[in-house]
Motif scaffolding. Structure first.
Motif, short mmCIF file in Angstrom:
data_model
loop_
_atom_site.label_atom_id
_atom_site.label_comp_id
_atom_site.label_asym_id
_atom_site.label_seq_id
_atom_site.Cartn_x
_atom_site.Cartn_y
_atom_site.Cartn_z
N ARG A 124 39.27 24.12 139.83
CA ARG A 124 38.74 23.50 141.04
C ARG A 124 38.55 24.51 142.18
N PHE A 138 35.63 26.66 141.59
CA PHE A 138 34.40 25.93 141.87
C PHE A 138 34.16 25.82 143.37
N ASP A 139 35.21 25.47 144.11
CA ASP A 139 35.05 25.35 145.57
C ASP A 139 34.56 26.66 146.18
N ASN A 146 30.85 26.83 145.30
CA ASN A 146 30.10 25.84 146.07
C ASN A 146 29.99 26.22 147.54
N SER A 153 26.51 27.01 149.40
CA SER A 153 26.03 25.93 150.26
C SER A 153 25.33 26.56 151.44
N LYS A 210 21.50 19.89 142.37
CA LYS A 210 21.42 19.52 143.78
C LYS A 210 20.57 20.49 144.59
C1 LIG Z 1 29.79 21.43 147.86
O1 LIG Z 1 29.63 21.83 149.21
C2 LIG Z 1 28.92 20.90 150.03
C3 LIG Z 1 28.66 21.52 151.38
O2 LIG Z 1 29.82 22.16 151.88
C4 LIG Z 1 29.72 19.62 150.10
O3 LIG Z 1 29.02 18.66 150.89
C5 LIG Z 1 29.91 19.07 148.69
O4 LIG Z 1 30.72 17.91 148.72
C6 LIG Z 1 30.56 20.10 147.79
N1 LIG Z 1 30.53 19.61 146.41
C7 LIG Z 1 31.63 19.31 145.73
C8 LIG Z 1 31.42 18.69 144.39
O5 LIG Z 1 32.76 19.51 146.15
#
Ligand SMILES: *[C@@H]1O[C@H](CO)[C@@H](O)[C@H](O)[C@H]1NC(C)=O
Length: 249
Positions: free
Chosen positions: A101, A104-105, A108, A112, A158
């Protein structure tokens, strides 16, 4: 030509396929994509010596490089003063039962895009070199596939970005975990590049064989497959049809 939203799988066996990672890295940086690179095998300085201006890309904020080697040491050495307040992307090393996790964070949040980013960079790209390191570190294959699944959703679906994953595979060892991961990734990828060392052993003029497989998204048509041989040299790679190098004739 890789379309946006697609995944690419690179697999190497009995040879070093890192020239492919270098190729995709330089391709996406030139295409002005925002790139997150999980460098689990080599250090930043290693990658930046192959003629790609990674330092500049990192300073501009185009490239986020995750140096797995350094981070795993921080994680494993108890004396290191890695702050506990911040979630560590490789926390699974200390708590092997946890999932990926945090990793992944990290991906992400690196990819983002703020509005400012969106006007500056083309679609995001995630590069992983190489995924099998996670398996060697003892992460369970289900956790690895969950991680890939989340990354695909976040990056490819996404944000219509791309993902390029290298997996090292010694196909005669019968490594079930690795086979499982490769099998799943093969289904999810639209382009598969398999590099293989030559069966006849090392040869000065041919370094190996590469198979390109373009998959039809809807599986209506047969896959397009091409096979080339290649040779890596200082300035890049040359490809030729099998058997056309005078050395193998
Ligand atoms: C990924 O990052 C975006 C923007 O910060 C956030 O809105 C989204 O919830 C995140 N995705 C996950 C699956 O945690």
């Amino acid at each position: 030509a890789i379309k946006e939203g697609q995944c690419v799988l690179l697999s190497e066996s009995k040879t070093d396929g890192s020239f492919l990672i270098h190729h995709f890295l330089s391709f996406f940086l030139k295409a002005q994509c925002k790139v997150c690179f999980l460098g689990l095998v080599q250090s930043f300085s290693h990658y930046s010596t192959v003629g790609i201006n990674m330092l500049q890309a990192r300073e501009k904020g185009q490239l986020v490089f995750f140096e797995g080697l350094r981070n795993s040491l921080d994680m494993l050495l108890p004396e290191s003063d890695a702050s506990d307040a911040e979630p560590q992307p490789l926390s699974f090393l200390r708590w092997p039962s946890t999932d990926l996790r945090n990793l992944f964070d990290f991906v992400n949040s690196s990819l983002s895009q703020s509005e400012n980013d969106m006007s500056r960079w083309a679609s995001p790209v995630l590069l992983i070199d190489d995924l099998s390191v996670l398996l060697s570190l003892g992460v369970n294959p289900t956790a690895v596939l969950d991680f890939i699944h989340y990354c695909r959703m976040a990056v490819c679906s996404k944000q219509q970005g791309n993902m390029v994953t290298l997996v090292h595979n010694e196909d005669d060892l019968g490594d079930e975990d690795c086979d499982l991961v490769l099998h799943a990734l093969t289904h999810q990828s639209s382009l598969i590049l398999q590099v293989h060392g030559l069966n006849t052993g090392y040869c000065r003029d041919v370094h190996g064989q590469i198979q390109l497989r373009w998959k039809d998204k809807f599986q209506l048509k047969r896959d397009h497959t091409h096979v080339f041989q290649y040779k890596v040299h200082d300035k890049g790679v040359s490809f030729f049809a099998p058997g056309t190098s005078s050395a193998v004739l």
